[in-house]
Design an enzyme around this catalytic site. Structure first.
Site, PDB file in Angstrom:
ATOM      1  N   LYS A 116      32.733  78.466  54.238  1.00 52.44           N
ATOM      2  CA  LYS A 116      32.996  77.292  53.410  1.00 52.44           C
ATOM      3  C   LYS A 116      33.019  77.623  51.914  1.00 52.44           C
ATOM      4  O   LYS A 116      33.836  77.081  51.166  1.00 52.44           O
ATOM      5  CB  LYS A 116      31.984  76.193  53.709  1.00 52.44           C
ATOM      6  CG  LYS A 116      32.185  75.548  55.077  1.00 52.44           C
ATOM      7  CD  LYS A 116      31.389  74.265  55.196  1.00 52.44           C
ATOM      8  CE  LYS A 116      31.103  73.896  56.638  1.00 52.44           C
ATOM      9  NZ  LYS A 116      32.287  73.591  57.441  1.00 52.44           N
ATOM     10  N   GLU A 200      27.335  70.447  47.091  1.00 55.25           N
ATOM     11  CA  GLU A 200      28.492  69.759  46.524  1.00 55.25           C
ATOM     12  C   GLU A 200      28.183  68.281  46.442  1.00 55.25           C
ATOM     13  O   GLU A 200      27.197  67.807  47.005  1.00 55.25           O
ATOM     14  CB  GLU A 200      29.752  70.028  47.356  1.00 55.25           C
ATOM     15  CG  GLU A 200      29.705  69.469  48.757  1.00 55.25           C
ATOM     16  CD  GLU A 200      30.933  69.851  49.590  1.00 55.25           C
ATOM     17  OE1 GLU A 200      31.593  70.871  49.296  1.00 55.25           O
ATOM     18  OE2 GLU A 200      31.217  69.136  50.550  1.00 55.25           O
ATOM     19  N   ASN A 235      28.355  63.279  62.147  1.00 56.47           N
ATOM     20  CA  ASN A 235      29.379  64.196  61.654  1.00 56.47           C
ATOM     21  C   ASN A 235      30.254  64.800  62.742  1.00 56.47           C
ATOM     22  O   ASN A 235      30.972  65.770  62.507  1.00 56.47           O
ATOM     23  CB  ASN A 235      28.762  65.330  60.814  1.00 56.47           C
ATOM     24  CG  ASN A 235      28.055  64.778  59.591  1.00 56.47           C
ATOM     25  OD1 ASN A 235      28.535  63.834  58.979  1.00 56.47           O
ATOM     26  ND2 ASN A 235      26.915  65.338  59.253  1.00 56.47           N
ATOM     27  N   GLU A 288      37.492  71.744  54.325  1.00 53.00           N
ATOM     28  CA  GLU A 288      37.590  73.056  54.965  1.00 53.00           C
ATOM     29  C   GLU A 288      38.923  73.140  55.678  1.00 53.00           C
ATOM     30  O   GLU A 288      39.598  72.126  55.881  1.00 53.00           O
ATOM     31  CB  GLU A 288      36.453  73.256  55.976  1.00 53.00           C
ATOM     32  CG  GLU A 288      36.495  72.270  57.134  1.00 53.00           C
ATOM     33  CD  GLU A 288      35.604  72.689  58.298  1.00 53.00           C
ATOM     34  OE1 GLU A 288      35.154  73.848  58.335  1.00 53.00           O
ATOM     35  OE2 GLU A 288      35.394  71.855  59.190  1.00 53.00           O
ATOM     36  N   ASN A 290      40.528  74.418  59.290  1.00 52.96           N
ATOM     37  CA  ASN A 290      40.269  74.909  60.637  1.00 52.96           C
ATOM     38  C   ASN A 290      41.478  75.712  61.084  1.00 52.96           C
ATOM     39  O   ASN A 290      42.585  75.188  61.202  1.00 52.96           O
ATOM     40  CB  ASN A 290      39.993  73.744  61.591  1.00 52.96           C
ATOM     41  CG  ASN A 290      38.671  73.064  61.259  1.00 52.96           C
ATOM     42  OD1 ASN A 290      37.714  73.715  60.838  1.00 52.96           O
ATOM     43  ND2 ASN A 290      38.621  71.763  61.408  1.00 52.96           N
ATOM     44  N   PHE A 348      22.686  58.329  73.406  1.00 54.91           N
ATOM     45  CA  PHE A 348      23.717  59.351  73.620  1.00 54.91           C
ATOM     46  C   PHE A 348      23.158  60.648  74.189  1.00 54.91           C
ATOM     47  O   PHE A 348      23.654  61.741  73.908  1.00 54.91           O
ATOM     48  CB  PHE A 348      24.508  59.604  72.335  1.00 54.91           C
ATOM     49  CG  PHE A 348      25.221  58.367  71.852  1.00 54.91           C
ATOM     50  CD1 PHE A 348      26.493  58.075  72.303  1.00 54.91           C
ATOM     51  CD2 PHE A 348      24.599  57.478  70.993  1.00 54.91           C
ATOM     52  CE1 PHE A 348      27.143  56.924  71.889  1.00 54.91           C
ATOM     53  CE2 PHE A 348      25.236  56.318  70.568  1.00 54.91           C
ATOM     54  CZ  PHE A 348      26.526  56.051  71.019  1.00 54.91           C
TER      55      PHE A 348
HETATM   56  P1  ADP Z   1      36.186  69.988  63.424  1.00 49.37           P
HETATM   57  O1  ADP Z   1      37.513  69.347  63.291  1.00 49.37           O
HETATM   58  O2  ADP Z   1      35.322  69.771  62.244  1.00 49.37           O
HETATM   59  O3  ADP Z   1      36.241  71.371  63.864  1.00 49.37           O
HETATM   60  P2  ADP Z   1      35.828  69.187  66.100  1.00 49.37           P
HETATM   61  O4  ADP Z   1      35.103  68.060  66.748  1.00 49.37           O
HETATM   62  O5  ADP Z   1      37.286  69.276  66.281  1.00 49.37           O
HETATM   63  O6  ADP Z   1      35.485  69.130  64.564  1.00 49.37           O
HETATM   64  O7  ADP Z   1      35.132  70.518  66.586  1.00 49.37           O
HETATM   65  C1  ADP Z   1      33.839  70.835  66.167  1.00 49.37           C
HETATM   66  C2  ADP Z   1      33.531  72.267  66.563  1.00 49.37           C
HETATM   67  O8  ADP Z   1      33.132  72.345  67.925  1.00 49.37           O
HETATM   68  C3  ADP Z   1      34.706  73.172  66.401  1.00 49.37           C
HETATM   69  O9  ADP Z   1      34.270  74.467  66.073  1.00 49.37           O
HETATM   70  C4  ADP Z   1      35.326  73.135  67.764  1.00 49.37           C
HETATM   71  O10 ADP Z   1      36.051  74.306  67.968  1.00 49.37           O
HETATM   72  C5  ADP Z   1      34.101  73.025  68.669  1.00 49.37           C
HETATM   73  N1  ADP Z   1      34.369  72.200  69.838  1.00 49.37           N
HETATM   74  C6  ADP Z   1      34.624  70.890  69.847  1.00 49.37           C
HETATM   75  N2  ADP Z   1      34.816  70.434  71.083  1.00 49.37           N
HETATM   76  C7  ADP Z   1      34.683  71.500  71.910  1.00 49.37           C
HETATM   77  C8  ADP Z   1      34.790  71.711  73.330  1.00 49.37           C
HETATM   78  N3  ADP Z   1      35.091  70.713  74.176  1.00 49.37           N
HETATM   79  N4  ADP Z   1      34.572  72.944  73.809  1.00 49.37           N
HETATM   80  C9  ADP Z   1      34.293  73.949  72.981  1.00 49.37           C
HETATM   81  N5  ADP Z   1      34.179  73.817  71.647  1.00 49.37           N
HETATM   82  C10 ADP Z   1      34.385  72.632  71.106  1.00 49.37           C
HETATM   83  P1  ADP Z   2      32.219  71.121  59.906  1.00 54.38           P
HETATM   84  O1  ADP Z   2      32.634  72.534  59.737  1.00 54.38           O
HETATM   85  O2  ADP Z   2      30.902  71.011  60.546  1.00 54.38           O
HETATM   86  O3  ADP Z   2      33.288  70.301  60.542  1.00 54.38           O
HETATM   87  P2  ADP Z   2      32.877  69.732  57.432  1.00 54.38           P
HETATM   88  O4  ADP Z   2      32.715  70.290  56.059  1.00 54.38           O
HETATM   89  O5  ADP Z   2      34.255  69.602  57.958  1.00 54.38           O
HETATM   90  O6  ADP Z   2      31.971  70.569  58.416  1.00 54.38           O
HETATM   91  O7  ADP Z   2      32.176  68.297  57.444  1.00 54.38           O
HETATM   92  C1  ADP Z   2      32.036  67.552  58.624  1.00 54.38           C
HETATM   93  C2  ADP Z   2      31.843  66.076  58.277  1.00 54.38           C
HETATM   94  O8  ADP Z   2      30.714  65.888  57.384  1.00 54.38           O
HETATM   95  C3  ADP Z   2      33.004  65.462  57.543  1.00 54.38           C
HETATM   96  O9  ADP Z   2      33.982  64.993  58.429  1.00 54.38           O
HETATM   97  C4  ADP Z   2      32.332  64.339  56.778  1.00 54.38           C
HETATM   98  O10 ADP Z   2      32.109  63.249  57.627  1.00 54.38           O
HETATM   99  C5  ADP Z   2      30.990  64.903  56.410  1.00 54.38           C
HETATM  100  N1  ADP Z   2      30.987  65.520  55.058  1.00 54.38           N
HETATM  101  C6  ADP Z   2      31.148  66.821  54.780  1.00 54.38           C
HETATM  102  N2  ADP Z   2      31.092  67.055  53.450  1.00 54.38           N
HETATM  103  C7  ADP Z   2      30.908  65.853  52.849  1.00 54.38           C
HETATM  104  C8  ADP Z   2      30.770  65.421  51.477  1.00 54.38           C
HETATM  105  N3  ADP Z   2      30.804  66.272  50.457  1.00 54.38           N
HETATM  106  N4  ADP Z   2      30.587  64.111  51.235  1.00 54.38           N
HETATM  107  C9  ADP Z   2      30.536  63.237  52.268  1.00 54.38           C
HETATM  108  N5  ADP Z   2      30.640  63.574  53.560  1.00 54.38           N
HETATM  109  C10 ADP Z   2      30.833  64.870  53.877  1.00 54.38           C
HETATM  110 MG    MG Z   3      35.135  69.942  59.833  1.00 53.63          MG
END
Ligand code: ADP
Ligand code: ADP
Ligand code: MG
Length: 673
Positions: A116, A200, A235, A288, A290, A348
């Protein structure tokens, strides 16, 4: 083009990739762990290779085993899906060395975007708007507080190596930064093996909106518009949609341009997602990137018509991207619901076991309404503790957002799952939520709207009426069928499954007058105290006794409900509301109304097992006095030890389980005097 692709994943995403490969005429190889030998992805693939024990660390995550499987089968390319090795630069490099094509981005892009801190630096250089913050590794509390003071509160402390919604915390004051910093650091070290954290600005009332990009090896890059994923629990995304109800054309174009700029800056190719956080004034900030296929890609596929997996495969084979930016037109609206094996009524908690019933709604398109269900299970499959608890991704597409939501609500009503707990009632409740329907979202939506957890969908009079109408239709059908069975006495004419009834929907009583017309439509009038109709519903259905799903038309709209017979009553679930319903002749209803209400069993004197698990140990014995908060026993579930504690001072009267016992949900572990 490749002749054979190995899919280094499992579950729905492995099945999803196999489908497209087959359509393109490419051979497919599945890999599977011991827990997955009967899994759907193994059955769907042309060939399958066992790669070891259930634990992912010993199978799906072992690079050498995947490469061996490629060698054994002659696979010339690997699709990693998401999760597992999909964002692992060492994996991409190892494939490269073995001369197997990685169906994903170049190694340097995975590396640059995998961290990140590094990716934010990159984004800054590419003139992408980033969340204000400090882009360096923070050494200690003192420095953390200084930085946070400079940024202004609230701030977010994040693990640089974090992912999957883990490794971040919000701080509203210097004290909270001081307290949270070292914990964030040690959590980052234990979860990600990397203790670097950064700070941040925490964007208030944020919406999560991300841009899908596609790029090829020849310098072409386009974006496929946005997805909004603001409905998150802790999140983690629960519901996603495309497009976003919040973006205007100008913001979309600007976000798209920045996403493409970032992709170009890292020399990206393949499919990727640039995630942004958007504040209430539509300022957007890069979160970020992906570097893989995203879980929620189907919503973009449905509004753009481009198969993302096909594009990834073609790009990996060095083809030039077919779609151009101009050819991308967003059409209609798509919504995805993630169906998880978790019990929404019990905070949950994950649920495991066999899918005794698994009947998704029919996929396909009718009259501009589409249902798609991406899944990796079939009826009889086992949901194990080893992997992600996602069972399916149910996606609908329609010309408008409202129509897509309505179609999703109807599709959820048609989805029957038994044997494990699942979140369909919660998803159904969300679909009916007025704030969701209005598109007034932030990532805090679930926490704000369900502060005390989930206790069932909001019961509107409309839903209760519909439950009564469905029960009346089934009763009418069964009575008229009974009356036609040879040898039975015919009821006096005019009473064939129609007439006056009292319908008990849970604790509510409705008087109805039902009349069947020539074409089989039942007209059900809900009556007021004077017998005058309050509302009239017209219903028709081809439901047959024994069917788990009732489907029909109520007032010209398709409707569905889950039904179960329980003695003389029905248990019906519709729009997330479950009720026990009895349809009685009014005089019987009058008698029932006089019956004393049945008291629910008093469980306050029992310790119930909150989840299916294994009793590891008992900390008390019969006759022992315990104080509130004292540990009673340890139950292991989903590889976690849970200490169950006394809720109040009491004496242990009886213990019903012994260490080593497998316990079902609600098993009475011990009773108190
Ligand atoms: P993000 O868009 O932030 O990556 P996601 O929900 O798409 O959030 O995925 C969160 C993380 O968990 C990612 O690293 C994704 O590759 C992994 N992940 C999510 N769902 C699954 C799953 N069904 N099996 C394996 N890994 C998963
Ligand atoms: P990950 O790799 O776990 O997906 P992200 O940086 O994509 O991490 O953040 C996941 C979630 O956390 C975002 O979708 C948002 O809901 C929340 N989030 C992350 N950074 C911030 C921020 N600076 N302010 C508010 N919410 C945040
Ligand atoms: Mg993310």
């Amino acid at each position: 083009m490749f002749s054979k692709i190995l899919i280094a994943n499992r579950g729905e995403i492995a099945c999803r990739v196999i489908k497209t490969a087959k359509r393109l005429g490419i051979g497919t190889v599945a890999v599977y762990s011991e827990a997955d030998k009967d899994a759907l992805h193994v059955e769907m693939a042309d060939e399958a290779i066992a790669i070891g024990p259930a634990a992912a660390a010993e199978s799906y995550l072992v690079i050498d085993k995947i490469i061996d499987a490629c060698r054994k089968t002659g696979a010339d390319a690997v699709h990693p899906g998401y999760g597992f090795l999909s964002e692992n630069a060492a994996f991409a490099r190892a494939l490269d060395e073995a001369r197997i094509t990685f169906i994903g981005p170049p190694v340097n892009a995975i590396e640059a975007m995998g961290d990140k801190i590094e990716s934010k630096k990159f984004a800054n250089d590419a003139k992408v708007s980033t969340v204000p913050g400090y882009l360096g590794v923070i050494e200690d509390e003192k420095q953390a507080v200084e930085i946070a003071n400079g940024i202004g509160y609230p701030v977010m402390i994040k693990a640089s190596a974090g992912g999957g919604g883990k490794g971040m915390r919000v701080a509203f004051s210097a004290d909270e930064v001081e307290e949270g910093f070292s914990r964030a650091k040690s959590e980052a070290a234990s979860s990600f093996g990397d203790d670097r954290v950064f700070i941040e600005k925490f964007i208030v009332e944020p919406r999560h909106i991300e841009i899908q990009v596609l790029a090829d090896k020849h310098g072409n890059a386009i974006h496929l518009g946005e997805r909004e994923c603001s409905i998150q629990r802790r999140n983690q995304k629960v519901i996603e949609e495309a497009p976003s109800p919040f973006l205007d054309e100008a913001t979309r174009a600007e976000m798209g341009a920045q996403a493409i700029a970032l992709a170009k800056a890292v020399g990206y190719y393949s499919a990727g997602t640039v995630e942004f956080i958007v504040d209430k004034d539509r300022n957007f900030y890069f979160l970020e990137m992906n570097t893989r296929l995203q879980v929620e890609h189907p919503v973009t596929e449905l509004v753009t018509g481009f198969d993302h997996v096909e594009q990834m495969i073609k790009v990996a084979a060095a083809e030039t991207l077919e779609p151009t930016q101009d050819s991308v037109k967003l059409k209609g609206w798509a919504i995805e619901s993630r169906i998880y094996a978790e019990d929404p009524f019990r905070n949950f908690l994950p649920s495991t076991g066999r899918l005794v019933t698994y009947r998704p709604p029919q996929e396909g398109e009718t009259d501009g309404l589409t249902i798609r269900n991406d899944t990796g299970v079939v009826e009889g499959s086992e949901i194990s503790v080893y992997y992600d608890p996602m069972i399916a991704k149910l996606v609908t597409h329609a010309p408008t957002r409202n129509a897509a939501i309505d179609h999703m609500a109807d599709a959820l009503d048609q989805f029957a799952i038994d044997g494990i707990r699942h979140n369909i009632p919660f998803l159904a409740a969300l679909m009916a939520h007025p704030r969701w329907r209005a598109g007034e979202l932030t990532t805090g939506f679930i926490a704000e709207e369900y502060p005390d957890g989930f206790a069932g969908a909001h019961e509107t009079p409309e839903i209760l009426h519909r439950l009564a109408v469905i029960a009346a239709q089934m009763t009418g059908f069964m009575e008229s069928r009974d009356s036609h069975i040879a040898g039975r006495m015919q009821p006096p004419s005019g009473e064939e499954g129609i007439g006056r009834y009292s319908v008990f929907v849970g604790g509510d009583r409705f008087e109805i007058d039902a009349e069947e017309s020539e074409d089989g439509t039942l007209e059900v009038a809900m009556l007021d105290g004077d017998g005058e109709p309050l509302a009239v519903y017209r219903v028709i259905s081809f439901w047959l006794p024994g069917e788990r799903i009732w489907e029909g038309v109520i007032d010209s709209g398709h409707a569905a409900a889950q039904v179960r017979r329980a003695n003389a009553s029905f248990e019906i679930t519709h729009r997330g509301v479950t009720k026990s319903i009895s349809v009685l002749k009014p005089h019987v209803g009058d008698l029932l109304a006089l019956m004393p209400e049945k008291e629910p069993p008093d469980t306050s004197r029992m310790l119930l097992c909150p989840m299916p698990g294994l009793l590891v140990s008992l900390s008390v014995s019969e006759g022992q006095e315990v104080k509130a908060g004292e540990a009673l026993c340890i139950v292991e579930a989903m590889k976690m030890e849970n200490i169950l504690r006394a809720e109040r001072d009491a004496t242990v009267e009886k213990i019903n389980a012994a260490p080593g016992d497998s316990l079902a949900v609600d098993a009475v572990i011990m009773e108190f005097a």
